[in-house]
Scaffold this active site. Structure first.
Site, PDB file in Angstrom:
ATOM      1  N   LYS A  95       0.839  -1.204   0.000  1.00 39.50           N
ATOM      2  CA  LYS A  95       0.000   0.000   0.000  1.00 39.50           C
ATOM      3  C   LYS A  95       0.872   1.251   0.000  1.00 39.50           C
ATOM      4  O   LYS A  95       0.615   2.210  -0.736  1.00 39.50           O
ATOM      5  CB  LYS A  95      -0.928  -0.007   1.232  1.00 39.50           C
ATOM      6  CG  LYS A  95      -2.055  -1.029   1.108  1.00 39.50           C
ATOM      7  CD  LYS A  95      -2.787  -1.260   2.416  1.00 39.50           C
ATOM      8  CE  LYS A  95      -3.756  -2.443   2.280  1.00 39.50           C
ATOM      9  NZ  LYS A  95      -4.434  -2.787   3.540  1.00 39.50           N
ATOM     10  N   GLN A 123      -4.374  -1.867   9.828  1.00 40.97           N
ATOM     11  CA  GLN A 123      -4.306  -3.179   9.182  1.00 40.97           C
ATOM     12  C   GLN A 123      -4.834  -4.275  10.115  1.00 40.97           C
ATOM     13  O   GLN A 123      -4.431  -4.359  11.273  1.00 40.97           O
ATOM     14  CB  GLN A 123      -2.845  -3.476   8.786  1.00 40.97           C
ATOM     15  CG  GLN A 123      -2.662  -4.759   8.002  1.00 40.97           C
ATOM     16  CD  GLN A 123      -3.307  -4.710   6.612  1.00 40.97           C
ATOM     17  OE1 GLN A 123      -3.262  -3.698   5.921  1.00 40.97           O
ATOM     18  NE2 GLN A 123      -3.927  -5.812   6.209  1.00 40.97           N
ATOM     19  N   ASP A 170     -10.781   2.722   4.224  1.00 42.95           N
ATOM     20  CA  ASP A 170     -11.031   1.283   4.080  1.00 42.95           C
ATOM     21  C   ASP A 170     -12.534   1.024   3.957  1.00 42.95           C
ATOM     22  O   ASP A 170     -12.949  -0.074   3.573  1.00 42.95           O
ATOM     23  CB  ASP A 170     -10.495   0.516   5.306  1.00 42.95           C
ATOM     24  CG  ASP A 170      -9.189  -0.210   4.994  1.00 42.95           C
ATOM     25  OD1 ASP A 170      -8.913  -0.437   3.800  1.00 42.95           O
ATOM     26  OD2 ASP A 170      -8.468  -0.554   5.947  1.00 42.95           O
TER      27      ASP A 170
END
Ligand code: NAP
Length: 292
Positions: free
Chosen positions: A51, A95, A118
């Site tokens: 990412k 994460q 997200d």
């Protein structure tokens, strides 16, 4: 034929880079994504590194906040609050998975929904369900961008989704049923309590699989002409690859591909599109497109 994540993601990255360059020219700042990583899980390390690399490639600023596994829930929530308050930050991702002593729901809800690139915050999921502007979860978003790129017909089709996770199965089933393109499907969701899954997968015009079981979908479970989207990322150690592991999908690609009209490979399919979903959300946040 192949739904080629490498080709589509490179093309869309070019567009995103153009958007970032425009913001830089107009405001002197770059879209800024912050990733929070707890512990040293191999998969998580790889995803976060990828990412960050992709952010750099499209001209975003990215920052990594690292914690060891023994970070407390309070410390993590406090950090998220700080990131929420920092006006220089457009997007925050934490994460997953997190260590067992930290409640992922609490952390997800702590992230300001206006920076939740997200798309996991209940506000974004609720707005998505209502077809209102929202950050759409990165993997389902990436899948819709892939279907769009190849002009895959979805209206009136039977879409069977295998898996009902909060991050993939559930949101993609909502998106495929919405009154928009891609969408307007009749959607069936299968999960671990579904008896005789083959009975459903055989009816699929579009089959989206996200369960985490290597080669679960076999050729006898699909009909001729099906469109297959394989979300599975099953890592196995390998002595052949440089990285020391090899990725397998949830679909037996070799035997299913000859029956499919379109199919995503693993790797080189949905995984690359997930990054695009995240970058698009971050750019939209920097442009205040979703929330003013
Ligand atoms: P998850 O949280 O691991 O949950 C798995 C889902 O599959 C659950 O809904 C479970 O049903 C269902 N399931 C498990 N075994 C099944 C079986 N034998 N038959 C039918 N359903 C079954 O799901 P996830 O996080 O979405 O991950 C799924 C896979 O996608 C993993 O391989 C993951 O690594 C991969 N993934 C890839 C990306 C990407 O960017 N490519 C992104 C996210 C995830 P129950 O609800 O009944 O338990």
């Amino acid at each position: 034929m192949l739904l080629d994540g490498k080709y589509v993601s490179e093309k869309l990255k070019g567009e995103i880079a153009g958007g970032a360059a425009k913001i830089l020219a107009e405001t002197g700042r770059k879209p800024h994504l912050v990733a929070v990583l707890v512990g040293h899980d191999g998969g998580s390390e790889t995803y976060v590194a990828s990412k960050i690399k992709n952010c750099e490639q499209v001209g975003f600023k990215s920052s990594l906040v690292r914690y060891e596994n023994d970070v407390t829930e309070d410390e993590l929530l406090q950090k998220v609050a700080e990131l929420n308050a920092d006006a220089d930050i457009d997007g925050i991702i934490v994460q997953l998975p997190l260590p067992k002593h930290i409640d992922p729901e609490k952390v997800t809800e702590k992230i300001d929904y206006r920076k939740d690139v997200d798309g996991f915050h209940p506000v974004n999921l609720g707005r998505m369900q209502r077809n209102l502007p929202s950050f759409i979860p990165a993997t389902p978003f990436g899948i819709t961008l892939m279907l769009k790129e190849y002009n895959i017909e979805t209206s009136g089709k039977h879409c069977v989704v295998v898996g009902r996770s909060n991050i993939v199965g559930s949101p993609i089933s909502i998106l495929m049923a919405r009154n928009t393109y891609p969408g307007n499907c009749t959607v069936t969701i299968c999960h671990s309590r579904t008896p005789d899954i083959k009975n459903f997968t055989l009816q699929a015009d579009i089959l989206i699989v996200a369960i985490g079981k290597k080669n679960f979908i076999t050729a006898d479970m699909v009909k001729e002409g099906v469109v297959v989207v394989d979300v599975g990322m099953n890592r196995e150690t390998s002595t052949v690859t440089k990285s020391g592991f090899k990725l397998y999908g949830d679909v037996d690609f070799e035997n299913v591909a000859p029956k499919a009209s379109w199919i995503t490979p693993v790797p080189g399919g949905v995984g690359l599109m997930t990054i695009i979903g995240l970058l698009r959300n971050t750019l939209a946040s920097a442009n205040k497109e979703v929330y003013k």
